[in-house]
Design a protein around this motif. Structure first.
Motif, PDB file in Angstrom:
ATOM      1  N   GLY A  16     -17.045  -8.230   4.202  1.00 59.79           N
ATOM      2  CA  GLY A  16     -16.182  -9.385   4.079  1.00 59.79           C
ATOM      3  C   GLY A  16     -14.820  -9.187   4.722  1.00 59.79           C
ATOM      4  N   SER A  17     -13.955 -10.180   4.519  1.00 59.40           N
ATOM      5  CA  SER A  17     -12.627 -10.181   5.143  1.00 59.40           C
ATOM      6  C   SER A  17     -11.551 -10.525   4.129  1.00 59.40           C
ATOM      7  CB  SER A  17     -12.574 -11.207   6.284  1.00 59.40           C
ATOM      8  OG  SER A  17     -13.495 -10.899   7.304  1.00 59.40           O
ATOM      9  N   LEU A  18     -10.369 -10.024   4.385  1.00 56.36           N
ATOM     10  CA  LEU A  18      -9.177 -10.385   3.637  1.00 56.36           C
ATOM     11  C   LEU A  18      -8.007 -10.413   4.609  1.00 56.36           C
ATOM     12  CD1 LEU A  18      -9.282  -8.189   0.371  1.00 56.36           C
ATOM     13  CD2 LEU A  18      -9.469 -10.679   0.483  1.00 56.36           C
ATOM     14  N   ARG A  19      -6.995 -11.211   4.285  1.00 49.70           N
ATOM     15  CA  ARG A  19      -5.760 -11.182   5.057  1.00 49.70           C
ATOM     16  C   ARG A  19      -4.599 -10.888   4.117  1.00 49.70           C
ATOM     17  NH1 ARG A  19      -2.462 -15.513   8.823  1.00 49.70           N
ATOM     18  NH2 ARG A  19      -1.896 -16.424   6.795  1.00 49.70           N
ATOM     19  N   LEU A  20      -3.927  -9.791   4.385  1.00 54.63           N
ATOM     20  CA  LEU A  20      -2.740  -9.427   3.630  1.00 54.63           C
ATOM     21  C   LEU A  20      -1.502  -9.992   4.307  1.00 54.63           C
ATOM     22  CD1 LEU A  20      -3.458  -5.666   2.834  1.00 54.63           C
ATOM     23  CD2 LEU A  20      -4.235  -7.713   1.613  1.00 54.63           C
ATOM     24  N   SER A  21      -0.531 -10.352   3.492  1.00 57.60           N
ATOM     25  CA  SER A  21       0.762 -10.813   3.995  1.00 57.60           C
ATOM     26  C   SER A  21       1.865  -9.966   3.381  1.00 57.60           C
ATOM     27  CB  SER A  21       0.994 -12.279   3.631  1.00 57.60           C
ATOM     28  OG  SER A  21       0.013 -13.119   4.186  1.00 57.60           O
ATOM     29  N   CYS A  22       2.957  -9.836   4.116  1.00 59.39           N
ATOM     30  CA  CYS A  22       4.132  -9.123   3.621  1.00 59.39           C
ATOM     31  C   CYS A  22       5.348  -9.935   4.032  1.00 59.39           C
ATOM     32  CB  CYS A  22       4.189  -7.711   4.186  1.00 59.39           C
ATOM     33  SG  CYS A  22       5.715  -6.819   3.818  1.00 59.39           S
ATOM     34  N   ALA A  49      -1.735   0.633  10.158  1.00 55.66           N
ATOM     35  CA  ALA A  49      -1.388  -0.098  11.378  1.00 55.66           C
ATOM     36  C   ALA A  49       0.118  -0.297  11.435  1.00 55.66           C
ATOM     37  CB  ALA A  49      -2.103  -1.444  11.434  1.00 55.66           C
ATOM     38  N   ALA A  50       0.628  -0.462  12.648  1.00 51.54           N
ATOM     39  CA  ALA A  50       2.058  -0.691  12.829  1.00 51.54           C
ATOM     40  C   ALA A  50       2.283  -1.678  13.958  1.00 51.54           C
ATOM     41  CB  ALA A  50       2.781   0.619  13.135  1.00 51.54           C
ATOM     42  N   VAL A  51       3.436  -2.356  13.902  1.00 49.79           N
ATOM     43  CA  VAL A  51       3.809  -3.310  14.950  1.00 49.79           C
ATOM     44  C   VAL A  51       5.297  -3.165  15.226  1.00 49.79           C
ATOM     45  CG1 VAL A  51       4.147  -5.178  13.268  1.00 49.79           C
ATOM     46  CG2 VAL A  51       3.705  -5.749  15.657  1.00 49.79           C
ATOM     47  N   SER A  52       5.659  -3.202  16.494  1.00 48.82           N
ATOM     48  CA  SER A  52       7.064  -3.116  16.873  1.00 48.82           C
ATOM     49  C   SER A  52       7.801  -4.387  16.499  1.00 48.82           C
ATOM     50  CB  SER A  52       7.170  -2.880  18.383  1.00 48.82           C
ATOM     51  OG  SER A  52       6.586  -3.980  19.086  1.00 48.82           O
ATOM     52  N   LYS A  65      -9.508   0.720  13.605  1.00 46.14           N
ATOM     53  CA  LYS A  65      -9.429   0.126  14.939  1.00 46.14           C
ATOM     54  C   LYS A  65     -10.673  -0.716  15.211  1.00 46.14           C
ATOM     55  CE  LYS A  65      -7.335   2.817  17.682  1.00 46.14           C
ATOM     56  NZ  LYS A  65      -6.980   3.947  18.566  1.00 46.14           N
ATOM     57  N   GLY A  66     -10.440  -1.921  15.702  1.00 46.29           N
ATOM     58  CA  GLY A  66     -11.536  -2.834  15.983  1.00 46.29           C
ATOM     59  C   GLY A  66     -11.926  -3.708  14.807  1.00 46.29           C
ATOM     60  N   ARG A  67     -11.434  -3.373  13.617  1.00 49.70           N
ATOM     61  CA  ARG A  67     -11.735  -4.168  12.425  1.00 49.70           C
ATOM     62  C   ARG A  67     -10.494  -4.852  11.857  1.00 49.70           C
ATOM     63  NH1 ARG A  67     -13.361  -1.711   7.888  1.00 49.70           N
ATOM     64  NH2 ARG A  67     -12.267   0.239   8.315  1.00 49.70           N
ATOM     65  N   PHE A  68      -9.342  -4.193  11.957  1.00 56.72           N
ATOM     66  CA  PHE A  68      -8.097  -4.725  11.408  1.00 56.72           C
ATOM     67  C   PHE A  68      -7.180  -5.174  12.552  1.00 56.72           C
ATOM     68  CE2 PHE A  68      -7.912  -2.098   7.185  1.00 56.72           C
ATOM     69  CZ  PHE A  68      -9.209  -2.509   6.890  1.00 56.72           C
ATOM     70  N   THR A  69      -6.377  -6.191  12.272  1.00 53.51           N
ATOM     71  CA  THR A  69      -5.386  -6.665  13.231  1.00 53.51           C
ATOM     72  C   THR A  69      -4.063  -6.884  12.518  1.00 53.51           C
ATOM     73  OG1 THR A  69      -7.099  -7.787  14.539  1.00 53.51           O
ATOM     74  CG2 THR A  69      -4.809  -8.427  14.924  1.00 53.51           C
ATOM     75  N   ILE A  70      -3.020  -6.247  13.039  1.00 57.33           N
ATOM     76  CA  ILE A  70      -1.680  -6.451  12.512  1.00 57.33           C
ATOM     77  C   ILE A  70      -0.954  -7.455  13.406  1.00 57.33           C
ATOM     78  CG2 ILE A  70      -0.674  -4.517  13.797  1.00 57.33           C
ATOM     79  CD1 ILE A  70       1.136  -4.013  11.338  1.00 57.33           C
ATOM     80  N   SER A  71      -0.171  -8.320  12.778  1.00 57.73           N
ATOM     81  CA  SER A  71       0.606  -9.291  13.539  1.00 57.73           C
ATOM     82  C   SER A  71       1.863  -9.620  12.755  1.00 57.73           C
ATOM     83  CB  SER A  71      -0.213 -10.555  13.812  1.00 57.73           C
ATOM     84  OG  SER A  71      -0.582 -11.184  12.592  1.00 57.73           O
ATOM     85  N   ARG A  72       2.783 -10.307  13.408  1.00 54.70           N
ATOM     86  CA  ARG A  72       4.012 -10.698  12.739  1.00 54.70           C
ATOM     87  C   ARG A  72       4.455 -12.059  13.216  1.00 54.70           C
ATOM     88  NH1 ARG A  72       8.098  -6.168  13.543  1.00 54.70           N
ATOM     89  NH2 ARG A  72       9.535  -7.603  12.487  1.00 54.70           N
ATOM     90  N   GLN A  82      -4.944  -8.680   9.092  1.00 50.83           N
ATOM     91  CA  GLN A  82      -6.268  -9.289   9.003  1.00 50.83           C
ATOM     92  C   GLN A  82      -7.295  -8.171   8.960  1.00 50.83           C
ATOM     93  OE1 GLN A  82      -7.223 -12.626   8.781  1.00 50.83           O
ATOM     94  NE2 GLN A  82      -9.257 -11.751   8.426  1.00 50.83           N
ATOM     95  N   MET A  83      -8.086  -8.141   7.905  1.00 50.29           N
ATOM     96  CA  MET A  83      -9.053  -7.070   7.706  1.00 50.29           C
ATOM     97  C   MET A  83     -10.456  -7.662   7.712  1.00 50.29           C
ATOM     98  SD  MET A  83      -7.111  -4.829   4.764  1.00 50.29           S
ATOM     99  CE  MET A  83      -7.333  -6.073   3.499  1.00 50.29           C
ATOM    100  N   ASN A  84     -11.241  -7.282   8.687  1.00 48.06           N
ATOM    101  CA  ASN A  84     -12.618  -7.761   8.820  1.00 48.06           C
ATOM    102  C   ASN A  84     -13.590  -6.593   8.665  1.00 48.06           C
ATOM    103  OD1 ASN A  84     -11.594 -10.345   9.453  1.00 48.06           O
ATOM    104  ND2 ASN A  84     -11.542  -9.857  11.641  1.00 48.06           N
TER     105      ASN A  84
END
Length: 127
Positions: A16-22, A49-52, A65-72, A82-84
């Motif tokens: 399954g999937s979940l999306r975390l927010s901060c 994961a990290a994002v500049s 890698k390939g399953r999670f996506t970090i964004s801002r 986003q966790m898939n």
């Protein structure tokens, strides 16, 4: 001082999937490099994961890698994870963290370098 508040955790079946927010309290959030870490019971905190601050650079642990996506979204003072294709081994408390400054491409996997932390959100993946 920056306050970080995570949300979006929960119980999900494997695959399954979940999306975390901060959400961050400070208007200068756009100057902070941000990251997600996690900690499972009996284990050390690990980088996810990290994002500049610009959003132009991202980094991922090999395990996600390939399953999670970090964004801002700097307009909303919020980062996301986003966790898939979730696996039982992804079960942990997930924390967001921030550190001020650096170049537009700066990210770090070292949790000691992060100055601000959220309270964490539990993610449980059942098999």
């Amino acid at each position: 001082q920056v306050q970080l508040v995570e949300s979006g955790g929960g119980l999900v079946q494997a695959g399954g999937s979940l999306r975390l927010s901060c959400a961050a309290s400070k208007r200068t959030f756009s100057s902070y490099a941000m990251a997600w870490f996690r900690q499972a019971p009996g284990k050390e905190r690990e980088f996810v994961a990290a994002v500049s601050w610009s959003g132009g650079t991202t980094d991922y642990a090999d395990s996600v890698k390939g399953r999670f996506t970090i964004s801002r979204d700097n307009a909303k003072n919020t980062i996301y994870l986003q966790m898939n294709s979730l696996k039982p081994e992804d079960t942990a408390v997930y924390y967001c963290a921030g550190v001020y400054g650096g170049s537009s491409y700066y990210t770090s996997r070292n949790h000691h370098l992060y100055d601000y932390w959220g309270q964490g959100t539990q993610v449980t993946v059942s098999s």
